[in-house]
Design a protein around this motif. Structure first.
Motif, PDB file in Angstrom:
ATOM      1  N   SER A 387      -4.917  11.359  -9.554  1.00 38.18           N
ATOM      2  CA  SER A 387      -4.030  10.271  -9.112  1.00 38.18           C
ATOM      3  C   SER A 387      -4.495   8.934  -9.677  1.00 38.18           C
ATOM      4  CB  SER A 387      -3.950  10.238  -7.587  1.00 38.18           C
ATOM      5  OG  SER A 387      -5.163   9.821  -6.999  1.00 38.18           O
ATOM      6  N   LEU A 388      -5.805   8.696  -9.705  1.00 41.08           N
ATOM      7  CA  LEU A 388      -6.324   7.462 -10.313  1.00 41.08           C
ATOM      8  C   LEU A 388      -5.902   7.369 -11.772  1.00 41.08           C
ATOM      9  CD1 LEU A 388      -9.991   7.365  -8.943  1.00 41.08           C
ATOM     10  CD2 LEU A 388      -8.171   5.769  -8.357  1.00 41.08           C
ATOM     11  N   ARG A 389      -5.994   8.473 -12.473  1.00 40.25           N
ATOM     12  CA  ARG A 389      -5.640   8.497 -13.903  1.00 40.25           C
ATOM     13  C   ARG A 389      -4.197   8.042 -14.118  1.00 40.25           C
ATOM     14  NH1 ARG A 389      -7.603   8.435 -19.015  1.00 40.25           N
ATOM     15  NH2 ARG A 389      -6.863  10.113 -20.348  1.00 40.25           N
ATOM     16  N   TYR A 390      -3.336   8.336 -13.137  1.00 39.84           N
ATOM     17  CA  TYR A 390      -1.918   7.962 -13.238  1.00 39.84           C
ATOM     18  C   TYR A 390      -1.599   6.680 -12.467  1.00 39.84           C
ATOM     19  CZ  TYR A 390      -0.911  12.416 -15.501  1.00 39.84           C
ATOM     20  OH  TYR A 390      -0.876  13.461 -16.400  1.00 39.84           O
ATOM     21  N   GLY A 391      -2.620   5.935 -12.075  1.00 45.89           N
ATOM     22  CA  GLY A 391      -2.392   4.652 -11.418  1.00 45.89           C
ATOM     23  C   GLY A 391      -1.858   4.758 -10.011  1.00 45.89           C
ATOM     24  N   THR A 392      -2.150   5.869  -9.345  1.00 50.33           N
ATOM     25  CA  THR A 392      -1.717   6.102  -7.965  1.00 50.33           C
ATOM     26  C   THR A 392      -2.941   5.996  -7.067  1.00 50.33           C
ATOM     27  OG1 THR A 392       0.097   7.507  -8.719  1.00 50.33           O
ATOM     28  CG2 THR A 392      -0.605   7.764  -6.424  1.00 50.33           C
ATOM     29  N   ILE A 393      -2.895   5.118  -6.095  1.00 51.26           N
ATOM     30  CA  ILE A 393      -4.085   4.737  -5.329  1.00 51.26           C
ATOM     31  C   ILE A 393      -4.374   5.747  -4.225  1.00 51.26           C
ATOM     32  CG2 ILE A 393      -5.155   2.913  -3.959  1.00 51.26           C
ATOM     33  CD1 ILE A 393      -4.585   2.258  -6.971  1.00 51.26           C
ATOM     34  N   ASP A 408     -14.429   2.349  -1.253  1.00 52.60           N
ATOM     35  CA  ASP A 408     -13.351   1.670  -0.526  1.00 52.60           C
ATOM     36  C   ASP A 408     -13.027   0.316  -1.140  1.00 52.60           C
ATOM     37  OD1 ASP A 408     -11.732   1.799   2.138  1.00 52.60           O
ATOM     38  OD2 ASP A 408     -12.558  -0.229   2.074  1.00 52.60           O
ATOM     39  N   TYR A 409     -11.749  -0.046  -1.069  1.00 50.13           N
ATOM     40  CA  TYR A 409     -11.279  -1.329  -1.608  1.00 50.13           C
ATOM     41  C   TYR A 409     -11.985  -2.510  -0.949  1.00 50.13           C
ATOM     42  CZ  TYR A 409      -8.091  -5.068  -3.028  1.00 50.13           C
ATOM     43  OH  TYR A 409      -7.556  -6.224  -3.545  1.00 50.13           O
ATOM     44  N   GLY A 410     -12.463  -2.316   0.264  1.00 51.15           N
ATOM     45  CA  GLY A 410     -13.123  -3.406   0.991  1.00 51.15           C
ATOM     46  C   GLY A 410     -14.588  -3.584   0.661  1.00 51.15           C
ATOM     47  N   GLU A 411     -15.146  -2.769  -0.251  1.00 46.39           N
ATOM     48  CA  GLU A 411     -16.563  -2.899  -0.597  1.00 46.39           C
ATOM     49  C   GLU A 411     -16.844  -4.292  -1.156  1.00 46.39           C
ATOM     50  OE1 GLU A 411     -19.089  -0.922  -0.113  1.00 46.39           O
ATOM     51  OE2 GLU A 411     -17.972   0.807   0.667  1.00 46.39           O
ATOM     52  N   PRO A 412     -17.897  -4.955  -0.686  1.00 43.86           N
ATOM     53  CA  PRO A 412     -18.170  -6.324  -1.134  1.00 43.86           C
ATOM     54  C   PRO A 412     -18.511  -6.447  -2.609  1.00 43.86           C
ATOM     55  CG  PRO A 412     -19.966  -5.487   0.251  1.00 43.86           C
ATOM     56  CD  PRO A 412     -18.841  -4.517   0.357  1.00 43.86           C
ATOM     57  N   ASP A 413     -18.958  -5.347  -3.242  1.00 42.21           N
ATOM     58  CA  ASP A 413     -19.303  -5.421  -4.661  1.00 42.21           C
ATOM     59  C   ASP A 413     -18.091  -5.278  -5.574  1.00 42.21           C
ATOM     60  OD1 ASP A 413     -18.697  -2.765  -4.347  1.00 42.21           O
ATOM     61  OD2 ASP A 413     -20.618  -1.999  -5.086  1.00 42.21           O
ATOM     62  N   GLY A 414     -16.906  -5.129  -4.971  1.00 42.59           N
ATOM     63  CA  GLY A 414     -15.685  -5.051  -5.773  1.00 42.59           C
ATOM     64  C   GLY A 414     -15.488  -3.733  -6.499  1.00 42.59           C
ATOM     65  N   SER A 415     -16.222  -2.684  -6.087  1.00 39.05           N
ATOM     66  CA  SER A 415     -16.149  -1.397  -6.784  1.00 39.05           C
ATOM     67  C   SER A 415     -14.992  -0.525  -6.310  1.00 39.05           C
ATOM     68  CB  SER A 415     -17.463  -0.625  -6.581  1.00 39.05           C
ATOM     69  OG  SER A 415     -17.663  -0.343  -5.197  1.00 39.05           O
ATOM     70  N   LEU A 417     -11.842   1.670  -5.378  1.00 40.99           N
ATOM     71  CA  LEU A 417     -10.774   2.318  -6.140  1.00 40.99           C
ATOM     72  C   LEU A 417      -9.664   2.840  -5.235  1.00 40.99           C
ATOM     73  CD1 LEU A 417     -12.919   4.415  -8.655  1.00 40.99           C
ATOM     74  CD2 LEU A 417     -11.552   2.396  -9.196  1.00 40.99           C
ATOM     75  N   GLY A 418      -9.871   2.776  -3.923  1.00 43.92           N
ATOM     76  CA  GLY A 418      -8.876   3.288  -2.997  1.00 43.92           C
ATOM     77  C   GLY A 418      -9.198   2.847  -1.591  1.00 43.92           C
ATOM     78  N   PHE A 419      -8.620   3.532  -0.621  1.00 40.72           N
ATOM     79  CA  PHE A 419      -8.802   3.176   0.785  1.00 40.72           C
ATOM     80  C   PHE A 419      -9.343   4.402   1.517  1.00 40.72           C
ATOM     81  CE2 PHE A 419      -5.886   0.211  -0.991  1.00 40.72           C
ATOM     82  CZ  PHE A 419      -6.162  -0.993  -0.361  1.00 40.72           C
ATOM     83  N   THR A 420     -10.425   4.201   2.255  1.00 35.77           N
ATOM     84  CA  THR A 420     -11.106   5.326   2.881  1.00 35.77           C
ATOM     85  C   THR A 420     -11.197   5.149   4.396  1.00 35.77           C
ATOM     86  OG1 THR A 420     -13.347   4.397   2.748  1.00 35.77           O
ATOM     87  CG2 THR A 420     -12.524   5.537   0.795  1.00 35.77           C
ATOM     88  N   PHE A 421     -11.404   6.258   5.083  1.00 31.98           N
ATOM     89  CA  PHE A 421     -11.731   6.222   6.513  1.00 31.98           C
ATOM     90  C   PHE A 421     -12.849   7.221   6.761  1.00 31.98           C
ATOM     91  CE2 PHE A 421      -8.442   9.357   5.968  1.00 31.98           C
ATOM     92  CZ  PHE A 421      -8.667  10.349   6.901  1.00 31.98           C
ATOM     93  N   ARG A 435      -3.856  -0.403   5.742  1.00 32.88           N
ATOM     94  CA  ARG A 435      -4.511  -1.366   4.842  1.00 32.88           C
ATOM     95  C   ARG A 435      -3.942  -1.269   3.433  1.00 32.88           C
ATOM     96  NH1 ARG A 435      -9.875  -0.958   3.602  1.00 32.88           N
ATOM     97  NH2 ARG A 435     -10.136   1.179   4.364  1.00 32.88           N
ATOM     98  N   CYS A 436      -3.661  -0.047   3.023  1.00 30.14           N
ATOM     99  CA  CYS A 436      -3.116   0.166   1.684  1.00 30.14           C
ATOM    100  C   CYS A 436      -1.707  -0.416   1.555  1.00 30.14           C
ATOM    101  CB  CYS A 436      -3.113   1.664   1.368  1.00 30.14           C
ATOM    102  SG  CYS A 436      -2.743   2.063  -0.353  1.00 30.14           S
TER     103      CYS A 436
END
Length: 478
Positions: A387-393, A408-415, A417-421, A435-436
């Motif tokens: 899904s990442l390869r096709y730009g789907t989050i 997770d998108y909320g990581e302070p280092d800006g790494s 790639l998506g939204f996690t729980f 959030r997404c």
């Protein structure tokens, strides 16, 4: 080095799950790194397509001991992407009407295959440096090697690696199989026995030199009884030889810039085609395409451990966030019935296709905005990488390979790639979806930047192959 990769399935010949993707991609990556790799798998007569069979060459045949019987084994060979493939043929075992597994005699079928792999290596004088056996279907390979082949003149100094792709499926049978079917003597009973059963996977963990899993987090999780399906007791004692390498994906097979199976091609530099893919997907599935509502895709087996009980609990709330939901999959009747009901309840917002349609799966990866994977456990997972390869989050639960691949998108280092729980809880999953969707609706610039980052993420096999090569070299003393 010469590596023999033993597997019960491999793309593009026969597949039922993620193992086939790995077995179709890792050997190719090993060859690209300058090593020789041979894949050995069963010849599924009714599953392998004629377009592949026409390239097979009959090589030889021999007989294989299965308990007190001697069973025929034919050998066919082909090459693909620099990898040599051997297909082991016995129509009694592998000419079945449907599917690869779930037959009453699977234990016998794959005992035959495991013994046949060892006979192939000996009779063809292949002399590999390493045999990498995969999952319970190949778990007897290191057992038979230790019992019957290790001291043969052309079979010495072969190193054994066993890879666990899914610990839930272990190859458990009654002890009566030990001598009668498996041909394993009573003095080896302690190796094969676990909780008063024959357990193929336990035996491989016991005797293999190295045990790998398909993600670092999963290698840790399976030491916990909640994940181990009973094997934590043996794994804790073998932790010193266990490690996890994150799988990759075939970036040639999954490339939105070259993929002829999707309605429009697109790339990091030009994403216009992704909008077209979304529009065409909705049109094909009979959903309105005029609005800008985000599309959530699910492509999965519909079973409990994939997290669909969570989806059931908050499905109305997900639709209430302004999302359309597109589901492709089959499995347990309760989930198939539920998604059919949701389609009739929300005919303009929900589509459900029962079964697995590869072309539609690609269209969902390319046309959806978000991809939901709320798994209870996930050894690695490939869908989130595709899904990442096709730009789907991806929206995923932080477990196994999902945790290792989707920060997770909320990581302070800006790494991110998506939204996690984190916890296996429907409300926590709903919070990640919320959030997404808030980012999608609230900040189009930030959303576009996230899509760009997703498409640039590198989950090719090259990185993972180097980790496997490092392990093989360590075993060989290189």
């Amino acid at each position: 080095m010469k590596i023999i990769y033993a597997t019960s399935e491999a793309q593009p010949f026969a597949a039922s799950g993620g193992l086939a993707d790995v077995a179709g991609s890792l050997p190719k990556a090993l060859v690209e790194e300058g090593h020789e790799c041979i894949v050995v798998m069963p010849y599924y007569v009714n599953t392998i397509k004629d377009s592949h069979k026409k390239n097979f060459k009959y090589v030889d045949n021999f007989y294989v001991s299965v308990g007190w019987r001697a069973q025929y084994c034919g050998v066919f060979q082909t090459e693909l992407n620099g990898v040599t493939y051997y297909f082991l043929d016995n129509e009694y075992y592998f000419k079945r009407d449907w599917g690869l597994y779930s037959y009453y005699d699977d234990g016998e079928r794959f005992a035959f295959f495991s013994r046949a792999v060892m006979e192939l290596i000996q009779k063809f004088d292949l002399r590999p440096d390493v045999i990498n056996a995969n999952d319970w279907q190949c778990a007897l390979i290191p057992v038979y090697y230790n019992l019957y082949y290790r001291n043969n003149y052309n079979m010495q100094n072969i190193h054994t690696v066993f890879t666990i792709h899914n610990i839930q499926y272990q190859g458990r049978y009654g002890m009566e199989l030990l001598e009668e079917i498996l041909g394993i003597p009573q003095y080896y009973r302690s190796v094969m026995e676990y909780d008063r059963d024959v357990n193929f996977m336990k035996a491989a963990i016991e005797v293999s030199e190295k045990v790998t899993t398909v993600s670092p987090t999963y290698a840790t999780e399976i030491l916990d009884p909640w994940f181990s399906h009973g094997l934590d007791r043996i794994l804790k004692g073998k932790e010193y030889k266990t490690c996890g390498f994150l799988n990759g994906i075939d970036t040639d097979m999954y490339d939105p810039e070259k993929d002829a199976t999707i309605p429009a091609k697109f790339s990091v530099k030009s994403k216009t085609g992704k909008k077209t893919c979304k529009q065409k997907l909705l049109e094909e599935l009979g959903l309105p395409s005029e609005d800008d509502a985000p599309v959530i895709g699910l492509v999965s087996r519909l079973v409990e451990h994939k997290g669909f009980d969570l989806v059931k609990n908050v499905f109305d709330e997900i639709v209430g966030l302004g999302c359309k939901v597109v589901i492709l999959g089959s499995g347990e009747a309760q989930y198939e019935n539920f998604f059919n009901e949701m389609h009739y309840r929300y005919p303009d917002k929900v589509s459900f296709t029962c079964g697995y349609v590869p072309a539609l799966a690609k269209k969902i990866y390319a046309g959806a905005d978000m991809f939901l994977m709320p798994s209870k456990s996930e050894p690695c997972g490939l869908a989130q990488m595709i899904s990442l390869r096709y730009g789907t989050i991806p929206v995923v639960r932080a477990t196994g390979g999902l945790k290792d691949s989707i920060p997770d998108y909320g990581e302070p280092d800006g790494s991110g790639l998506g939204f996690t729980f984190q916890t296996y809880n429907a409300q926590d999953m709903l919070g990640a979806v919320r959030r997404c969707t808030e980012l999608y609706y609230g900040d189009k610039k930030a959303w576009g930047a996230l899509v760009t980052k997703a498409m640039k993420a590198d989950f090719s096999w090259k990185r993972s192959a180097k980790l496997y090569i490092g392990l093989y070299k360590e075993l060989c003393g290189q």
